[in-house]
Design a protein around this motif. Structure first.
Motif, PDB file in Angstrom:
ATOM      1  N   GLY A  19      44.847  29.680  49.698  1.00  0.00           N
ATOM      2  CA  GLY A  19      44.716  29.153  48.241  1.00  0.00           C
ATOM      3  C   GLY A  19      44.203  30.237  47.306  1.00  0.00           C
ATOM      4  O   GLY A  19      44.157  30.459  46.308  1.00  0.00           O
ATOM      5  N   GLN A  20      43.178  31.201  48.194  1.00  0.00           N
ATOM      6  CA  GLN A  20      42.541  32.268  47.277  1.00  0.00           C
ATOM      7  C   GLN A  20      43.297  33.725  47.215  1.00  0.00           C
ATOM      8  O   GLN A  20      42.765  34.497  46.897  1.00  0.00           O
ATOM      9  N   ARG A  21      44.522  33.700  47.894  1.00  0.00           N
ATOM     10  CA  ARG A  21      45.117  34.995  47.815  1.00  0.00           C
ATOM     11  C   ARG A  21      45.802  35.151  46.426  1.00  0.00           C
ATOM     12  O   ARG A  21      45.977  34.280  45.664  1.00  0.00           O
ATOM     13  N   LEU A  22      45.885  36.225  46.094  1.00  0.00           N
ATOM     14  CA  LEU A  22      46.285  36.663  44.824  1.00  0.00           C
ATOM     15  C   LEU A  22      47.865  36.947  44.743  1.00  0.00           C
ATOM     16  O   LEU A  22      48.484  37.425  45.606  1.00  0.00           O
ATOM     17  N   THR A  23      48.590  36.348  43.574  1.00  0.00           N
ATOM     18  CA  THR A  23      49.929  36.529  43.583  1.00  0.00           C
ATOM     19  C   THR A  23      50.258  38.089  43.117  1.00  0.00           C
ATOM     20  O   THR A  23      49.400  38.962  42.437  1.00  0.00           O
ATOM     21  N   PRO A  24      51.414  38.687  43.479  1.00  0.00           N
ATOM     22  CA  PRO A  24      51.729  39.842  43.264  1.00  0.00           C
ATOM     23  C   PRO A  24      51.907  39.993  41.790  1.00  0.00           C
ATOM     24  O   PRO A  24      52.575  39.208  41.036  1.00  0.00           O
TER      25      PRO A  24
END
Length: 118
Positions: A19-24
């Motif tokens: 859930g903490q990953r950044l979207t491209p």
């Protein structure tokens, strides 16, 4: 008890990391935005740049002078000592600032007529 805590930690940690990953970021996001005139197709802005002439300065001078004199007389009457010059000047300045502001706001509501010669 220890197994339940470890098992719950193993199940919870991977979902919180996902859930903490950044979207491209899209490639067009780094480009500067186009100017308003180019985006709208105008060569110049459609708004009129001519500011109408008003009586703000005349209203400010009349308001500042009249309220300044009245407040100077009022402040002079408040003093009990023999020398009341400082209070009179302070009253004139304070009243002048308040009166100029009010007079400029009122005078700014009235437009001057524009006399154009043929």
């Amino acid at each position: 008890m220890f197994r339940i805590l470890v098992l719950s930690a193993v199940l919870v940690v991977p979902t919180s990391l996902a859930g903490q990953r950044l979207t491209p970021v899209p490639s067009y996001a780094g480009a500067p935005p186009p100017s308003l005139a180019r985006a709208a197709g105008f060569d110049r802005t459609p708004f009129s740049t001519e500011i109408p002439h008003t009586y703000w300065l005349e209203g400010g001078i009349i308001g500042g002078g009249s309220v300044g004199v009245v407040s100077a007389l009022y402040f002079r009457g408040l003093g009990e000592s023999g020398d009341r010059t400082a209070g009179t000047i302070a009253g004139f300045v304070f009243g002048g600032v308040v009166g100029f502001t009010a007079g400029a706001l009122i005078g700014g509501q009235f437009h001057k007529s524009s006399h154009t010669r043929p």
